[in-house]
Design a protein around this motif. Sequence first.
Motif, short mmCIF file in Angstrom:
data_model
loop_
_atom_site.label_atom_id
_atom_site.label_comp_id
_atom_site.label_asym_id
_atom_site.label_seq_id
_atom_site.Cartn_x
_atom_site.Cartn_y
_atom_site.Cartn_z
N GLY A 146 0.84 -1.20 0.00
CA GLY A 146 0.00 0.00 0.00
C GLY A 146 0.88 1.26 0.00
O GLY A 146 2.03 1.21 -0.44
N LEU A 147 0.35 2.34 0.59
CA LEU A 147 1.08 3.61 0.54
C LEU A 147 2.34 3.54 1.42
O LEU A 147 2.28 3.12 2.56
CB LEU A 147 0.16 4.73 1.03
CG LEU A 147 0.78 6.13 0.95
CD1 LEU A 147 0.94 6.57 -0.50
CD2 LEU A 147 -0.07 7.14 1.72
N TYR A 213 5.58 -1.25 -8.32
CA TYR A 213 6.29 -2.05 -7.30
C TYR A 213 5.36 -3.01 -6.60
O TYR A 213 4.20 -2.68 -6.31
CB TYR A 213 6.89 -1.13 -6.23
CG TYR A 213 8.01 -0.26 -6.76
CD1 TYR A 213 9.30 -0.74 -6.83
CD2 TYR A 213 7.74 1.04 -7.19
CE1 TYR A 213 10.33 0.04 -7.33
CE2 TYR A 213 8.76 1.84 -7.69
CZ TYR A 213 10.05 1.34 -7.76
OH TYR A 213 11.05 2.12 -8.25
N LYS A 214 5.91 -4.18 -6.29
CA LYS A 214 5.24 -5.12 -5.38
C LYS A 214 6.34 -5.63 -4.46
O LYS A 214 7.27 -6.31 -4.94
CB LYS A 214 4.62 -6.30 -6.14
CG LYS A 214 3.31 -5.99 -6.78
CD LYS A 214 2.69 -7.25 -7.36
CE LYS A 214 1.45 -6.89 -8.17
NZ LYS A 214 1.03 -7.99 -9.04
N HIS A 215 6.26 -5.29 -3.19
CA HIS A 215 7.24 -5.79 -2.22
C HIS A 215 6.57 -6.88 -1.39
O HIS A 215 5.71 -6.60 -0.56
CB HIS A 215 7.74 -4.65 -1.33
CG HIS A 215 8.66 -3.71 -2.05
ND1 HIS A 215 8.23 -2.62 -2.74
CD2 HIS A 215 10.02 -3.72 -2.18
CE1 HIS A 215 9.27 -1.98 -3.28
NE2 HIS A 215 10.37 -2.64 -2.95
N PHE A 216 6.96 -8.11 -1.67
CA PHE A 216 6.29 -9.23 -1.03
C PHE A 216 6.90 -9.53 0.35
O PHE A 216 8.01 -9.11 0.64
CB PHE A 216 6.31 -10.47 -1.94
CG PHE A 216 7.67 -10.82 -2.46
CD1 PHE A 216 8.58 -11.50 -1.66
CD2 PHE A 216 8.04 -10.47 -3.76
CE1 PHE A 216 9.83 -11.82 -2.14
CE2 PHE A 216 9.29 -10.79 -4.24
CZ PHE A 216 10.20 -11.46 -3.43
N PRO A 217 6.14 -10.29 1.19
CA PRO A 217 6.66 -10.62 2.53
C PRO A 217 7.87 -11.53 2.43
O PRO A 217 8.09 -12.19 1.41
CB PRO A 217 5.48 -11.35 3.19
CG PRO A 217 4.60 -11.79 2.07
CD PRO A 217 4.80 -10.84 0.95
N LEU A 218 8.62 -11.59 3.51
CA LEU A 218 9.84 -12.41 3.52
C LEU A 218 9.58 -13.72 4.23
O LEU A 218 8.73 -13.78 5.13
CB LEU A 218 10.95 -11.65 4.27
CG LEU A 218 11.26 -10.26 3.73
CD1 LEU A 218 12.26 -9.56 4.65
CD2 LEU A 218 11.83 -10.34 2.31
#
Length: 288
Positions: A146-147, A213-218
């Motif tokens: 999200g933001l 952008y898509k920052h996925f969980p680790l």
Amino acid sequence: MNKYIGRFAPSPTGPLHIGSIFAALISYLDAKANQGTWLLRIEDIDTYRCSEDMATHIQKTLEEFGLYWDEKVVYQSERIALYQHYLDDLYKRDFAYPCFFSRKEWNRIKNLSGRDINIKNKPNRIPSYRLKVPDINISFTDGIVGLYQQNLKQEVGDFILKSADGCFAYQLAVVVDDELQGVTDIVRGQDLLDSTPRQIYLKQCLNFRPQYYKHFPLLTNQQGQKWSKQTKAPEIQLDKKIQILYELLNLFGFSEPIPSTNNIQELLAWAVKNWNEIKLSKKNIITE
Ligand code: GLU
């Protein structure tokens, strides 16, 4: 609309582990589910920490998992002249300046910032180069998180583009490469979320195109630490690759049951078909 171009950009500092296969898989599925091209870029810019053998090992592992990339592999170590070209451009246009302080000294005086305080300092030292950062908020809407917003000056400060030992910084190399490779969608782990405002600002200075952008969980261990060489991520056992793939696909919460097969290509094709149905949560995922 531009055709989707995605990429996987591992640094060959160690073998791929469960967390990096997860990263490769997500960016692959996202690209393929959007009829995109999936590129492989070996981020071996830091020659002290990277090795050619590891780069080869990474490619073999990806192939074992059926994650075939499109187009020729790009190696950052072969693109030094390009990074220098863009650094020169930033310097000429007064966006970047030579910094004669060591990192440690810099951290003490960084609030002063700017070319003026530097010029006369330590003229015998080889300088690093830093980007001049204004007091602005950079915000973007990430497809998963999200933001996200960061004040570059307060939270980061003027950052290094090339260090005094001659090594180009990840921030510059990644921005130049994403532009020149025409990348439209950056899909990577949340460990890089706080680098993104720096990269967005750098792109603006260079008049480069923006990306999605898509920052996925680790994937983390039981202590909540990201799997990495430092946290002793177990090495991938290739004879268990099908089980590993099932384990990873199960984390995505597909609404349809995952078909049972020993054929990796079939399994990946199924995941591509069903990918746009899933909704990745932003929370990190603890694995064994
Ligand atoms: N090379 C970076 C890493 O291995 C990833 C860079 C990126 O995806 O922007 O963590």
